[in-house]
Write a protein that holds these residues in place. Structure first.
Motif, mmCIF file in Angstrom:
data_model
loop_
_atom_site.group_PDB
_atom_site.id
_atom_site.type_symbol
_atom_site.label_atom_id
_atom_site.label_comp_id
_atom_site.label_asym_id
_atom_site.label_seq_id
_atom_site.Cartn_x
_atom_site.Cartn_y
_atom_site.Cartn_z
ATOM 1 N N ASP A 1 0.536 -5.829 -10.703
ATOM 2 C CA ASP A 1 0.104 -5.209 -11.916
ATOM 3 C C ASP A 1 0.157 -3.777 -11.944
ATOM 4 O O ASP A 1 0.465 -3.315 -13.034
ATOM 5 N N TYR A 2 -0.023 -3.163 -10.827
ATOM 6 C CA TYR A 2 0.313 -1.633 -10.893
ATOM 7 C C TYR A 2 1.490 -1.258 -11.058
ATOM 8 O O TYR A 2 1.715 -0.294 -11.780
ATOM 9 N N VAL A 3 2.467 -1.978 -10.796
ATOM 10 C CA VAL A 3 3.835 -1.530 -11.022
ATOM 11 C C VAL A 3 4.141 -1.623 -12.363
ATOM 12 O O VAL A 3 4.915 -0.710 -12.921
ATOM 13 N N GLY B 1 0.323 10.673 -16.022
ATOM 14 C CA GLY B 1 -0.971 10.371 -15.986
ATOM 15 C C GLY B 1 -1.708 9.609 -14.895
ATOM 16 O O GLY B 1 -0.855 9.552 -13.939
ATOM 17 N N VAL B 2 -2.726 9.176 -14.697
ATOM 18 C CA VAL B 2 -3.150 8.670 -13.598
ATOM 19 C C VAL B 2 -3.698 7.025 -13.952
ATOM 20 O O VAL B 2 -4.388 6.869 -14.949
ATOM 21 N N ARG C 1 2.351 6.378 -7.208
ATOM 22 C CA ARG C 1 1.415 7.228 -7.613
ATOM 23 C C ARG C 1 1.804 8.491 -7.731
ATOM 24 O O ARG C 1 1.754 9.153 -8.962
ATOM 25 N N PHE C 2 2.692 9.045 -6.805
ATOM 26 C CA PHE C 2 3.454 10.433 -7.015
ATOM 27 C C PHE C 2 4.299 10.434 -7.978
ATOM 28 O O PHE C 2 4.695 11.361 -8.660
ATOM 29 N N GLU D 1 0.915 -1.197 0.132
ATOM 30 C CA GLU D 1 0.063 0.020 -0.232
ATOM 31 C C GLU D 1 0.900 1.168 0.086
ATOM 32 O O GLU D 1 0.655 2.181 -0.758
ATOM 33 N N ILE D 2 1.920 1.302 0.803
ATOM 34 C CA ILE D 2 2.762 2.453 0.861
ATOM 35 C C ILE D 2 3.571 2.383 -0.428
ATOM 36 O O ILE D 2 3.758 3.635 -0.918
#
Length: 216
Positions: free
Chosen positions: A189-191, A138-139, A131-132, A124-125
């Protein structure tokens, strides 16, 4: 007096006013409530040694309210154009704060393995920092897997907060196992998406800066 066209004087016609969301909107207020619930949750969770079923129930109620506000504040911000810089920063912090507080309390009381708390908090961290890292490019939208992860985490942690026994105590182990698997899978997946987005953003910036393509 007859007005002089802006074009005749070299000026510019006034642009249409853009409504800016104020700090004190419903989405931000819900985020603030979630932040304020964190210390209250910890006090309730650890009251009377941390093993009193009644106080654990009160702690669960505080945790449930925090998770419910998490479902609504982001949706309200996007639906009613209430997105603010404060919300962009405070919302993910509030999410991680209540979940982190619950996990740490459970592990400190011996109800949950520390490695589970470590895996979830690391993910989570790490994703919040990522994200930053890519936000200027983009998002990455929330995926179905990410939403399932959040739901599984919330249900699993909520079940551990309550003083459950018997079949429900056994069931929460498997719910937490599902939450951990989803946490790791969606994190990877996010990475991957973040790396692709950053590369695409840097490539686009490099192309825009190529001699002969810039506007000035």
């Amino acid at each position: 007096m007859t007005g002089v066209p802006a074009s005749a004087t070299g000026g510019h016609a006034p642009a249409a006013a853009v409504r800016q969301a104020g700090l004190w909107n419903i989405a931000n207020i819900l985020t603030m409530v979630r932040l304020l619930l964190v210390p209250g949750f910890v006090l309730l969770m650890l009251h009377n040694g941390g093993y009193d079923p009644a106080w654990r129930s009160f702690a669960w109620a505080a945790f449930a309210i925090a998770m419910i506000t998490d479902l609504f504040d982001g949706h309200l911000a996007r639906a009613y154009n209430l997105v603010t810089d404060f919300g962009k920063i405070a919302d993910p912090i509030a999410d991680k704060a209540i979940m982190g507080a619950a996990l740490i309390c459970l592990s400190a009381l011996g109800d949950l393995w520390w490695w589970v708390t470590g895996v979830i908090l690391f993910r989570e961290i790490g994703i919040t920092l990522m994200r930053f890292w890519v936000i200027k490019h983009g998002v990455i939208p929330a995926s179905r897997g990410g939403k399932m992860k959040t739901l599984a985490q919330g249900v699993a942690v909520g079940m551990y907060i309550l003083a459950l026994t018997g079949a429900l105590a056994t069931a929460r182990f498997w719910v937490m196992a599902v939450a951990v698997v989803l946490t790791v899978a969606t994190g990877l997946d996010y990475v991957k998406q973040a790396v692709v987005l950053r590369r695409a953003g840097r490539a686009a910036a490099a192309a825009a800066g190529t001699p002969g393509t810039a506007s000035r």
